[in-house]
Write a protein that holds these residues in place. Structure first.
Motif, PDB file in Angstrom:
ATOM      1  N   GLU A   9       0.830  -1.319  -0.060  1.00  0.00           N
ATOM      2  CA  GLU A   9      -0.132  -0.122   0.089  1.00  0.00           C
ATOM      3  C   GLU A   9       0.702   1.244  -0.037  1.00  0.00           C
ATOM      4  OE1 GLU A   9      -2.839   2.095   3.240  1.00  0.00           O
ATOM      5  OE2 GLU A   9      -3.293   0.077   2.984  1.00  0.00           O
ATOM      6  N   HIS A  10       1.800   1.279   0.756  1.00  0.00           N
ATOM      7  CA  HIS A  10       2.686   2.423   0.911  1.00  0.00           C
ATOM      8  C   HIS A  10       3.614   2.643  -0.051  1.00  0.00           C
ATOM      9  CE1 HIS A  10       0.417   2.409   4.965  1.00  0.00           C
ATOM     10  NE2 HIS A  10       1.145   3.604   5.092  1.00  0.00           N
ATOM     11  N   ALA A  11       4.073   1.486  -0.682  1.00  0.00           N
ATOM     12  CA  ALA A  11       5.206   1.737  -1.895  1.00  0.00           C
ATOM     13  C   ALA A  11       4.387   2.424  -3.052  1.00  0.00           C
ATOM     14  CB  ALA A  11       5.685   0.382  -2.144  1.00  0.00           C
ATOM     15  N   ALA A  12       3.130   1.822  -3.274  1.00  0.00           N
ATOM     16  CA  ALA A  12       2.207   2.550  -4.368  1.00  0.00           C
ATOM     17  C   ALA A  12       2.035   4.167  -3.849  1.00  0.00           C
ATOM     18  CB  ALA A  12       0.883   1.841  -4.326  1.00  0.00           C
ATOM     19  N   TYR A  13       1.931   4.448  -2.795  1.00  0.00           N
ATOM     20  CA  TYR A  13       1.537   5.933  -2.225  1.00  0.00           C
ATOM     21  C   TYR A  13       2.878   6.466  -2.664  1.00  0.00           C
ATOM     22  CZ  TYR A  13       1.191   9.721   0.417  1.00  0.00           C
ATOM     23  OH  TYR A  13       1.138  11.230   0.996  1.00  0.00           O
ATOM     24  N   ALA A  14       4.016   6.059  -2.159  1.00  0.00           N
ATOM     25  CA  ALA A  14       5.469   6.653  -2.373  1.00  0.00           C
ATOM     26  C   ALA A  14       5.454   6.907  -3.854  1.00  0.00           C
ATOM     27  CB  ALA A  14       6.536   5.888  -1.811  1.00  0.00           C
ATOM     28  N   GLY A  15       5.259   5.741  -4.668  1.00  0.00           N
ATOM     29  CA  GLY A  15       5.511   5.873  -5.777  1.00  0.00           C
ATOM     30  C   GLY A  15       4.690   6.929  -6.808  1.00  0.00           C
ATOM     31  N   SER A  16       3.623   7.252  -6.109  1.00  0.00           N
ATOM     32  CA  SER A  16       2.598   8.352  -6.632  1.00  0.00           C
ATOM     33  C   SER A  16       2.967   9.785  -6.424  1.00  0.00           C
ATOM     34  CB  SER A  16       0.937   7.965  -6.301  1.00  0.00           C
ATOM     35  OG  SER A  16       0.857   8.504  -4.665  1.00  0.00           O
ATOM     36  N   LEU A  17       4.080  10.045  -5.523  1.00  0.00           N
ATOM     37  CA  LEU A  17       4.112  11.326  -5.126  1.00  0.00           C
ATOM     38  C   LEU A  17       4.903  11.976  -6.377  1.00  0.00           C
ATOM     39  CD1 LEU A  17       6.094  10.719  -1.841  1.00  0.00           C
ATOM     40  CD2 LEU A  17       3.842  11.592  -2.212  1.00  0.00           C
ATOM     41  N   ARG A  18       4.855  13.195  -6.638  1.00  0.00           N
ATOM     42  CA  ARG A  18       5.169  14.143  -7.483  1.00  0.00           C
ATOM     43  C   ARG A  18       6.691  14.037  -7.792  1.00  0.00           C
ATOM     44  NH1 ARG A  18       4.775  20.634  -7.798  1.00  0.00           N
ATOM     45  NH2 ARG A  18       6.469  20.543  -6.364  1.00  0.00           N
ATOM     46  N   VAL A  19       6.736  13.731  -9.104  1.00  0.00           N
ATOM     47  CA  VAL A  19       8.052  13.385  -9.433  1.00  0.00           C
ATOM     48  C   VAL A  19       8.790  14.515 -10.100  1.00  0.00           C
ATOM     49  CG1 VAL A  19       9.572  11.871 -11.102  1.00  0.00           C
ATOM     50  CG2 VAL A  19       7.821  10.997 -10.122  1.00  0.00           C
ATOM     51  N   ILE A  20       9.941  15.029  -9.599  1.00  0.00           N
ATOM     52  CA  ILE A  20      10.635  16.001 -10.578  1.00  0.00           C
ATOM     53  C   ILE A  20      10.860  15.681 -11.573  1.00  0.00           C
ATOM     54  CG2 ILE A  20      12.764  17.726 -10.180  1.00  0.00           C
ATOM     55  CD1 ILE A  20      12.420  17.101  -7.135  1.00  0.00           C
TER      56      ILE A  20
END
Length: 450
Positions: A9-20
């Motif tokens: 769950e949290h890996a998916a959340y972390a991966g959805s954060l805005r990418v520079i």
């Protein structure tokens, strides 16, 4: 919630954060990877140790030239020519030059070799407690931990005088062959279910000879085999302060930490696939080529396979021909030229399939530039780097692939040690580059309102 569910769950959340985005770097003038737009490195320091020269900047444009590598101002070609003409090993002389900035006299070299021989043995209990009790499937991982473990066996680990740091560095240089060999033996025993062969280092032998006798069950090696490995160690001993692991030594040392932490950090850097694992990828690529073409002397078939590699349709689909081209060298890599000559000598001595395979490497080297020009529509010069031949050299020496990068570390410890002493001796400031935060502010919300 169990662990896997939480992580999923949290890996998916972390991966959805805005990418520079790359555009953000351009907007703020950030040099990604400390590289200029033309691929040259951002100047971040000064050194007197290694000098890597592969191009000339003429009115802002790179002009290709023959590659040159100098240790303390001396061309590595001259160093190699010197010890080969004397029919002796050269790594120990190279270490002396890198550490002290000058070539040793015959007596100084003899004394230094004797000192290294005295320091090759492990402290009492080190082998059993540090290496055998916690083996690893990855020898570089084990090597990094073994270096850190040496701190506990040093009665004066936090003395930052140059004399004490020199002592620590010499001991690590002397013991790296055993650290790598014993880490390999413990890996074989505990993970490969193979017999354990532990041979003590011989103070009378060179670094290359010691390593070969410690990894081989029968301890046997030929003089030519030791000469080839010795040359590889000389050519990998140093490559300027800007390569990732040497730069790591400078950064970590500038924080004023201990020698073992700094060298272990360098090992961690070299372990990375983008730094120390290139020759393994060359070997994988060449194995793939050998499986796909029926005749190793069919230049058309080889060229067709190389085209598929560049188009990203073969091997790992990366679009790369591993071992060809270099970030700094353009027309040639002097290390590749020197190692290729010695590799051919060893291939001639081995004969049979290995000699045929060496000829295949030469064909790939010859054919790649033209294939690259046609596929990439580029006039960029593509020449083999040292990794193109080093993996094959180790294969001819019957060294297993999991030791290729550790051998790199076994050699590069000399350059790392020199860079650590240089960083501390000039009394520089701690490295503290800037990062710009581009996220902006967010309002805090109370727990019950989230």
């Amino acid at each position: 919630m169990d662990e896997n569910t939480f992580l999923d769950e949290h890996a998916a959340y972390a991966g959805s954060l805005r990418v520079i985005t790359p555009e953000s770097y351009s907007r703020y003038g950030v040099k990604r990877g400390l590289r200029n737009d033309d691929g040259t490195g951002v100047l971040v320091g000064l050194t007197e140790i290694g000098d890597v020269h592969g191009y000339i900047l003429d009115e802002g444009e790179k002009t290709a030239v023959e590659g040159r590598l100098r240790y303390r101002g001396i061309d590595v070609k001259d160093i190699v020519s010197g010890f080969q003409q004397d029919n002796r090993f050269g790594y120990e002389e190279t270490v002396y030059l890198l550490l002290f900035g000058t070539l040793p006299t015959q007596q100084q070299l003899s004394d230094f070799i004797e000192l290294l021989g005295e320091k090759r043995s492990m402290p009492t209990g080190y082998w059993e407690d540090i290496i055998m009790r916690s083996p690893s499937t990855d020898i570089m991982n084990k090597l990094g931990r073994a270096v850190l473990g040496a701190y506990s066996y040093d009665q004066n680990p936090e003395d930052y005088s140059i004399k004490n740091i020199l002592r620590q560095c010499i001991e690590l240089i002397a013991r790296f062959p055993a650290l790598v060999a014993y880490s390999y033996q413990s890996k074989r025993r505990f993970f490969d279910n193979e017999s354990l062969h532990v041979h003590s280092p011989d103070p009378r032998l060179s670094t290359a000879e010691n390593f070969l006798q410690m990894i081989r069950p029968d301890q046997h090696f030929t003089k030519l085999e030791a000469e080839v490995l010795d040359l590889a160690l000389v050519l990998h001993a140093e490559h300027g302060g800007g390569n990732n692991s040497a730069f790591t030594v400078h950064v970590v040392s500038s924080a004023y930490t201990d020698t073992y932490s700094a060298i272990s950090a360098a090992v961690g850097s070299l372990k990375g696939l983008r730094h120390g694992g290139a020759n393994n990828r060359v070997m994988g690529m060449m194995h793939n080529l050998q499986e796909k073409i029926s005749s190793w002397d069919d230049s058309d078939a080889i060229a067709s396979h190389l085209r598929l590699l560049l188009e990203g349709r073969e091997y790992d689909n990366s679009g790369l021909i591993y071992g060809m081209g270099h970030a700094i060298y353009t027309l040639s890599d002097p290390r590749a030229i020197l190692l290729k000559a010695k590799a051919e000598e060893l291939a001639q001595a081995k004969g049979g399939k290995l000699l045929e395979e060496f000829e295949l490497y030469k064909r790939v080297e010859i054919l790649t530039p033209e294939v690259f020009r046609r596929v990439k529509k580029s006039d960029k010069v593509v020449a083999p780097n040292v990794d193109f031949y080093s993996g094959f050299v180790y294969k001819m020496l019957n060294i297993p692939p999991e030791l290729y990068t550790p051998i790199f570390a076994l050699s590069r410890i000399a350059g790392w040690a020199a860079h650590r002493m240089e960083e501390l001796s000039i009394g520089s400031r701690i490295y503290r580059p800037a990062y710009k935060n581009v996220l902006g502010g967010q309002a805090y919300s109370r727990l019950n309102d989230r």
